[in-house]
Scaffold this motif. Structure first.
Motif, PDB file in Angstrom:
ATOM      1  N   ALA A 136       0.835  -1.365   0.152  1.00  0.00           N
ATOM      2  CA  ALA A 136      -0.015  -0.177   0.103  1.00  0.00           C
ATOM      3  C   ALA A 136       0.940   1.334  -0.187  1.00  0.00           C
ATOM      4  CB  ALA A 136      -0.876   0.002   1.239  1.00  0.00           C
ATOM      5  N   VAL A 137       1.948   1.444   0.923  1.00  0.00           N
ATOM      6  CA  VAL A 137       2.727   2.546   0.971  1.00  0.00           C
ATOM      7  C   VAL A 137       3.522   2.621  -0.280  1.00  0.00           C
ATOM      8  CG1 VAL A 137       4.651   3.325   2.329  1.00  0.00           C
ATOM      9  CG2 VAL A 137       2.555   2.576   3.414  1.00  0.00           C
ATOM     10  N   CYS A 164      -5.937   4.824  -1.964  1.00  0.00           N
ATOM     11  CA  CYS A 164      -6.566   5.240  -0.535  1.00  0.00           C
ATOM     12  C   CYS A 164      -7.313   4.243   0.274  1.00  0.00           C
ATOM     13  CB  CYS A 164      -7.546   6.390  -0.636  1.00  0.00           C
ATOM     14  SG  CYS A 164      -6.709   8.029  -1.213  1.00  0.00           S
ATOM     15  N   ARG A 165      -7.830   3.264  -0.432  1.00  0.00           N
ATOM     16  CA  ARG A 165      -8.738   2.154   0.109  1.00  0.00           C
ATOM     17  C   ARG A 165      -7.710   1.264   0.580  1.00  0.00           C
ATOM     18  NH1 ARG A 165     -11.432   0.220  -4.433  1.00  0.00           N
ATOM     19  NH2 ARG A 165     -12.922   2.172  -4.292  1.00  0.00           N
ATOM     20  N   LEU A 166      -6.554   1.108  -0.169  1.00  0.00           N
ATOM     21  CA  LEU A 166      -5.764   0.066   0.429  1.00  0.00           C
ATOM     22  C   LEU A 166      -5.055   0.822   1.690  1.00  0.00           C
ATOM     23  CD1 LEU A 166      -3.747  -1.119  -2.831  1.00  0.00           C
ATOM     24  CD2 LEU A 166      -5.837  -2.084  -1.676  1.00  0.00           C
ATOM     25  N   LEU A 167      -4.596   2.093   1.757  1.00  0.00           N
ATOM     26  CA  LEU A 167      -4.116   2.612   2.942  1.00  0.00           C
ATOM     27  C   LEU A 167      -4.989   2.967   4.036  1.00  0.00           C
ATOM     28  CD1 LEU A 167      -2.447   5.912   1.186  1.00  0.00           C
ATOM     29  CD2 LEU A 167      -1.166   3.886   2.082  1.00  0.00           C
ATOM     30  N   CYS A 168      -6.235   2.613   3.659  1.00  0.00           N
ATOM     31  CA  CYS A 168      -7.272   2.736   4.955  1.00  0.00           C
ATOM     32  C   CYS A 168      -7.003   1.378   5.612  1.00  0.00           C
ATOM     33  CB  CYS A 168      -8.646   2.618   4.166  1.00  0.00           C
ATOM     34  SG  CYS A 168      -9.947   2.611   5.661  1.00  0.00           S
ATOM     35  N   HIS A 169      -6.809   0.124   4.943  1.00  0.00           N
ATOM     36  CA  HIS A 169      -6.628  -1.333   5.697  1.00  0.00           C
ATOM     37  C   HIS A 169      -5.337  -1.066   6.345  1.00  0.00           C
ATOM     38  CE1 HIS A 169      -9.776  -3.136   3.435  1.00  0.00           C
ATOM     39  NE2 HIS A 169      -9.386  -2.831   2.258  1.00  0.00           N
ATOM     40  N   VAL A 170      -4.260  -0.424   6.102  1.00  0.00           N
ATOM     41  CA  VAL A 170      -3.028  -0.529   6.865  1.00  0.00           C
ATOM     42  C   VAL A 170      -2.791   0.829   7.738  1.00  0.00           C
ATOM     43  CG1 VAL A 170      -1.996  -2.037   5.083  1.00  0.00           C
ATOM     44  CG2 VAL A 170      -1.742   0.321   4.969  1.00  0.00           C
ATOM     45  N   SER A 171      -3.903   1.572   7.903  1.00  0.00           N
ATOM     46  CA  SER A 171      -3.721   3.074   8.737  1.00  0.00           C
ATOM     47  C   SER A 171      -3.209   2.734  10.172  1.00  0.00           C
ATOM     48  CB  SER A 171      -5.131   3.582   8.328  1.00  0.00           C
ATOM     49  OG  SER A 171      -5.881   3.006   8.924  1.00  0.00           O
ATOM     50  N   GLY A 172      -3.618   2.031  10.758  1.00  0.00           N
ATOM     51  CA  GLY A 172      -3.286   1.471  11.903  1.00  0.00           C
ATOM     52  C   GLY A 172      -3.970   2.302  13.025  1.00  0.00           C
ATOM     53  N   THR A 173      -4.569   3.263  13.018  1.00  0.00           N
ATOM     54  CA  THR A 173      -5.531   4.002  13.967  1.00  0.00           C
ATOM     55  C   THR A 173      -6.903   4.382  13.222  1.00  0.00           C
ATOM     56  OG1 THR A 173      -4.908   6.247  13.722  1.00  0.00           O
ATOM     57  CG2 THR A 173      -3.378   5.210  15.058  1.00  0.00           C
ATOM     58  N   GLU A 202       2.150   9.838   8.241  1.00  0.00           N
ATOM     59  CA  GLU A 202       1.764   9.497   9.506  1.00  0.00           C
ATOM     60  C   GLU A 202       1.473   8.231   9.649  1.00  0.00           C
ATOM     61  OE1 GLU A 202      -1.531  12.136   9.996  1.00  0.00           O
ATOM     62  OE2 GLU A 202      -0.365  13.801  10.914  1.00  0.00           O
ATOM     63  N   ILE A 203       1.108   7.595   8.676  1.00  0.00           N
ATOM     64  CA  ILE A 203       0.764   5.968   8.534  1.00  0.00           C
ATOM     65  C   ILE A 203       1.848   5.396   8.787  1.00  0.00           C
ATOM     66  CG2 ILE A 203      -0.025   4.095   7.160  1.00  0.00           C
ATOM     67  CD1 ILE A 203      -1.878   5.694   5.849  1.00  0.00           C
ATOM     68  N   ASN A 204       3.247   5.635   8.142  1.00  0.00           N
ATOM     69  CA  ASN A 204       4.669   5.134   8.349  1.00  0.00           C
ATOM     70  C   ASN A 204       4.972   5.397   9.785  1.00  0.00           C
ATOM     71  OD1 ASN A 204       5.634   3.785   5.850  1.00  0.00           O
ATOM     72  ND2 ASN A 204       5.919   5.932   5.121  1.00  0.00           N
ATOM     73  N   ASP A 205       4.645   6.605  10.332  1.00  0.00           N
ATOM     74  CA  ASP A 205       5.086   6.932  11.896  1.00  0.00           C
ATOM     75  C   ASP A 205       4.180   5.616  12.769  1.00  0.00           C
ATOM     76  OD1 ASP A 205       6.596   8.926  11.238  1.00  0.00           O
ATOM     77  OD2 ASP A 205       4.857  10.395  11.664  1.00  0.00           O
ATOM     78  N   ARG A 254       4.097   8.149  17.111  1.00  0.00           N
ATOM     79  CA  ARG A 254       2.460   8.566  17.156  1.00  0.00           C
ATOM     80  C   ARG A 254       1.887   8.935  15.718  1.00  0.00           C
ATOM     81  NH1 ARG A 254       0.030  11.269  21.445  1.00  0.00           N
ATOM     82  NH2 ARG A 254      -0.730  12.641  19.996  1.00  0.00           N
ATOM     83  N   GLY A 255       0.838   8.716  15.635  1.00  0.00           N
ATOM     84  CA  GLY A 255       0.226   8.901  14.232  1.00  0.00           C
ATOM     85  C   GLY A 255      -1.087   9.539  14.284  1.00  0.00           C
ATOM     86  N   ASP A 256      -1.399  10.251  15.483  1.00  0.00           N
ATOM     87  CA  ASP A 256      -2.633  11.165  15.509  1.00  0.00           C
ATOM     88  C   ASP A 256      -2.452  12.109  14.401  1.00  0.00           C
ATOM     89  OD1 ASP A 256      -3.853   9.408  17.297  1.00  0.00           O
ATOM     90  OD2 ASP A 256      -2.440  10.346  18.882  1.00  0.00           O
ATOM     91  N   LYS A 257      -3.712  12.890  13.860  1.00  0.00           N
ATOM     92  CA  LYS A 257      -3.607  13.811  13.115  1.00  0.00           C
ATOM     93  C   LYS A 257      -2.985  15.143  13.958  1.00  0.00           C
ATOM     94  CE  LYS A 257      -5.970  14.884   9.694  1.00  0.00           C
ATOM     95  NZ  LYS A 257      -6.468  15.304   8.718  1.00  0.00           N
ATOM     96  N   ARG A 258      -2.128  16.050  13.560  1.00  0.00           N
ATOM     97  CA  ARG A 258      -1.802  17.242  14.349  1.00  0.00           C
ATOM     98  C   ARG A 258      -2.984  18.213  14.416  1.00  0.00           C
ATOM     99  NH1 ARG A 258       2.045  13.894  16.063  1.00  0.00           N
ATOM    100  NH2 ARG A 258       3.638  13.329  14.563  1.00  0.00           N
ATOM    101  N   SER A 259      -3.033  18.967  15.460  1.00  0.00           N
ATOM    102  CA  SER A 259      -3.978  19.846  15.727  1.00  0.00           C
ATOM    103  C   SER A 259      -3.987  20.798  14.602  1.00  0.00           C
ATOM    104  CB  SER A 259      -4.380  20.360  17.017  1.00  0.00           C
ATOM    105  OG  SER A 259      -2.978  20.734  17.250  1.00  0.00           O
ATOM    106  N   TYR A 260      -2.735  21.316  14.335  1.00  0.00           N
ATOM    107  CA  TYR A 260      -2.573  22.447  13.334  1.00  0.00           C
ATOM    108  C   TYR A 260      -3.219  22.077  12.158  1.00  0.00           C
ATOM    109  CZ  TYR A 260       1.647  20.031  11.768  1.00  0.00           C
ATOM    110  OH  TYR A 260       2.607  18.995  11.059  1.00  0.00           O
ATOM    111  N   LEU A 261      -3.195  20.875  11.654  1.00  0.00           N
ATOM    112  CA  LEU A 261      -3.602  20.477  10.118  1.00  0.00           C
ATOM    113  C   LEU A 261      -5.006  21.258  10.052  1.00  0.00           C
ATOM    114  CD1 LEU A 261      -2.311  17.141   9.787  1.00  0.00           C
ATOM    115  CD2 LEU A 261      -1.439  19.077   8.871  1.00  0.00           C
ATOM    116  N   SER A 262      -5.799  21.623  11.077  1.00  0.00           N
ATOM    117  CA  SER A 262      -7.290  22.067  10.930  1.00  0.00           C
ATOM    118  C   SER A 262      -7.229  23.583  10.621  1.00  0.00           C
ATOM    119  CB  SER A 262      -7.853  21.617  11.979  1.00  0.00           C
ATOM    120  OG  SER A 262      -7.492  22.015  13.264  1.00  0.00           O
ATOM    121  N   LEU A 263      -5.985  24.164  11.069  1.00  0.00           N
ATOM    122  CA  LEU A 263      -6.138  25.725  11.193  1.00  0.00           C
ATOM    123  C   LEU A 263      -6.076  26.072   9.507  1.00  0.00           C
ATOM    124  CD1 LEU A 263      -3.154  26.282  13.535  1.00  0.00           C
ATOM    125  CD2 LEU A 263      -5.695  26.685  13.872  1.00  0.00           C
TER     126      LEU A 263
END
Length: 699
Positions: free
Chosen positions: A329-330, A379-388, A449-452, A458-467
């Motif tokens: 996927a990656v 994107c569908r394949l990445l969804c399977h290996v996203s991890g969170t 982030e999926i690689n992280d 940590r692979g959570d979405k960063r808060s600043y991305l929503s700014l």
């Protein structure tokens, strides 16, 4: 003190002093004011008396000024008390100034000739000023005492949250980790409540708190033994699940791999590798089921050796399958992003539409449609290996975005081809193409982030991305011009950008060494590293930051996150001894200066290409310096955090809930007010400032 202002019935109406610390803090002030009010009213005043009164009055005024400064700092850190504290500080300052004026008796040997009003001629004014001062100072102390209560409540809430987590543990390792955290938080709660208990004046309240703490002490030990007994039973009980359920779960997993094996974009070698690992996982799972049933048939209380081996082999085969799927996927996503990085179909569509060439638009539309299908499937394949779960949701959103925007771009290009002279049609196509480009950039960050997650970070979405990201079509278009760096400017920035990338990687590496990945210092350092990496990509003309406005906005956000890190570091340093604290504080102060410098520079408007480039260069250089300081702080803080944690985690420390000495346990000033940054202000600081009032010796 019968004749002191404290004895007045109007004094401090509505305020009740409930703790000894506040009461003891007021004693020096009451003593000095009593001295001023109860001076002997003799017709002749000696020079020695006048000088003594002058010294006392000035000492009161200076001490009140310092006291008020501390109170105002407390107000700035606690918005809920800002208005009340500000008013009390204002009244205290006014009363202190009045006392200073009334005791200014430098020329009091001739009070009748100069006509000035002093303590000798206006005793009523002194009484009023004293009442106001005592009332306002008491109010400041009581308000500061509320913050101590807030700290106790915050500590209690942390314990409750950890207890809730403890109820949901699924493994023994998880139980050990969370119960250790629970023990640390209970020790902190014990210290805070113990100090409060010893500080209370009301004996009934003191007794109730002692009883509550005794219950907590007993229940904590019972919770430990009870938790160990539930966990132990789960480890011994082989009937909590069924072999058939595990086999069914594997088949569900294998079915999901069909998205990989059935894809026309999966190579023959990749398909064979996935099928081979799936077959191996099936075999190992069958061995596990067989060993499990055997163990159940003889009513084994513990896992047999055969079962343990089967579990290990099954876990290994599932891990191999996960790695193979992740690699496919990656790898697919990385190849697509590289191939489509030049945006050739979009450029061709824009050109064909502007020329009114419908045939060319149709040809390039087919190319874009094929690209869209590849991205949607990836994107569908990445969804399977996203991890969170958060990253899984982001993958689904990316898939839907590509699926929707692709046809809209084609429609916009066809509209432009029919109306090639229309500026609105051209801008419409430009907007959709920018949305496509932005989604590709978001996908690149998602991939990182999926690689992280896969590598254990940590692979959570960063808060600043929503700014909001300012750009060509943002609301600030009229106030500033968004420009991109040209090739020459990117070349000159290359070395600086490379340094930034290396620093962000080093910070990520240091962060991985922390045991507490949820620590504020870890979380904020990770955010800084990610934002610095975005700024590095900007120097290469890649990533989320497309224009200089984007970069300056990112610099502002980075500076704010850096200042938050400084607050966390101050709170952390409050737990350290003086020699350890000095190292952290020194580096933290450097970080504060750099963050403020970056913030001011990013907000300063500039005009012209040269000035803009200089501002870009300055922003990236300051960011590099910030990351250098963060990199120096992380290993020091990690080492001290481990040391501090090891000193507090022993179960014997829970005995601190037992009897304690009457004297309150010393608490560092920086930690006395709240679990957040208080700049070291607390009731202890207020006591020290007021203690300086006791300057006049009784003779």
């Amino acid at each position: 003190m019968a004749s002191s202002p404290c004895g007045n019935s109007n004094f401090d109406s509505g305020l009740e002093i409930k703790t000894r610390s506040v009461e003891q803090t007021l004693i020096p002030l009451v003593s000095q004011i009593t001295t001023l009010i109860n001076h002997k009213d003799r017709p002749k005043k000696s020079e020695r008396t006048s000088a003594a009164i002058h010294r006392v009055g000035q000492a009161v005024s200076v001490a009140v000024g310092r006291f008020v400064a501390v109170g105002e700092a407390i107000a700035s850190e606690n918005q809920e008390l800002k208005d009340e504290m500000g008013q009390a500080c204002f009244e205290a300052r006014r009363a202190g100034d009045a006392i200073a004026q009334l005791t200014d008796v430098g020329s009091a040997m001739q009070p009748q000739t100069d006509g000035r009003v002093t303590v000798f001629s206006d005793r009523t004014g002194m009484v009023k000023a004293a009442r106001l001062l005592l009332s306002s100072v008491t109010k400041v102390l009581v308000l500061a005492d509320r913050i101590v209560i807030k700290q106790i409540i915050t500590s209690r809430n942390k314990v409750l949250v950890t207890l809730d987590k403890l109820e949901r543990v699924s493994t023994f390792q998880e139980f050990v980790q969370i119960f250790s955290q629970f023990g640390n938080e209970m020790v902190e709660f014990a210290h805070l409540t113990g100090d409060r208990q010893n500080d209370l004046k009301d004996e009934k309240k003191k007794a109730r708190m002692a009883a509550a703490r005794a219950v907590l002490e007993k229940c904590t030990m019972m919770l430990l033994t009870a938790s160990k007994c539930s966990v132990e039973c789960l480890r011994e009980n082989l009937h909590s699940s069924t072999p058939q359920f595990v086999a069914g779960q594997l088949e569900t997993l294998v079915e999901r791999t069909e998205d990989f094996t059935d894809s026309p974009y999966t190579s023959h070698e990749q398909r064979q590798a996935i099928l081979g690992v799936c077959q191996l996982a099936r075999q190992e799972t069958q061995q596990l089921v067989h060993a499990w049933i055997e163990a159940q048939s003889v009513h084994a209380k513990e896992a047999t050796e055969e079962l343990e081996v089967a579990i290990l082999k099954t876990c290994q085969s599932i891990g191999d399958l996960r790695r193979e799927l992740h690699k496919v996927a990656v790898g697919r996503a990385s190849d697509l992003l590289k191939a489509h990085g030049e945006h050739l179909p979009l450029r061709a569509l824009k050109a064909a539409g502007a020329e009114g060439n419908l045939e060319a638009v149709a040809e390039y539309s087919r190319t874009l449609t094929e690209q869209k299908e590849q991205l949607v499937e990836t994107c569908r394949l990445l969804c399977h290996v996203s991890g969170t779960e958060p990253l899984e949701i982001t993958c689904i959103h990316a898939e839907e975005t590509f699926h929707v925007i692709g046809p809209q771009i084609i429609s916009a290009a066809q509209t432009l081809a029919l109306h090639p002279s229309s500026k609105i049609a051209k801008e419409n196509l430009e907007v959709f193409c920018e949305a496509w480009d932005s989604q590709l950039c978001d996908m690149a960050l998602l991939l990182k982030e999926i690689n992280d997650v896969f590598e254990g970070r940590r692979g959570d979405k960063r808060s600043y991305l929503s700014l909001p990201r300012p750009g060509k079509h943002s609301a600030n278009l009229k106030t500033a011009k968004a420009v991109k760096l040209d090739a020459e400017e990117q070349t000159s920035m290359a070395k600086l950008g490379l340094e930034l990338r290396l620093l962000s990687s080093d910070v990520d590496s240091e962060v991985e060494k922390w045991e507490e990945q949820e620590h504020d210092i870890v979380r904020q350092s990770q955010s800084l590293a990610s934002m610095a990496y975005n700024m590095y990509l900007f120097t290469r003309g890649e990533g989320l930051l497309k224009t200089t406005l984007d970069l300056f906005h990112q610099a502002e956000v980075l500076s704010e996150e850096g200042l938050q890190l400084c607050s966390s570091l101050r709170t952390f340093s409050s737990q350290l001894v003086d020699e350890e604290k000095s190292v952290v504080i020194t580096e933290t102060e450097k970080l504060v200066v750099l963050c403020q410098q970056l913030q001011m520079g990013a907000k300063t408007p500039v005009q012209g290409k040269t000035a803009t480039f200089q501002k870009v260069d300055s922003s990236i250089q300051t960011t590099r310096n910030i990351m250098t300081v963060v990199l120096s702080l992380l290993p020091i803080s990690n080492k001290l955090n481990k040391k501090h944690k090891s000193e507090r985690t022993s179960l014997s420390s829970l005995q601190d809930w037992g009897e304690r000495p009457d004297a309150s346990t010393p608490v560092k000033e920086e930690a006395a007010l709240s679990s957040k940054n208080t700049n070291g202000f607390g009731v202890k600081s207020l006591e020290q400032h007021l203690a300086g009032l006791n300057l006049l010796e009784s003779k």
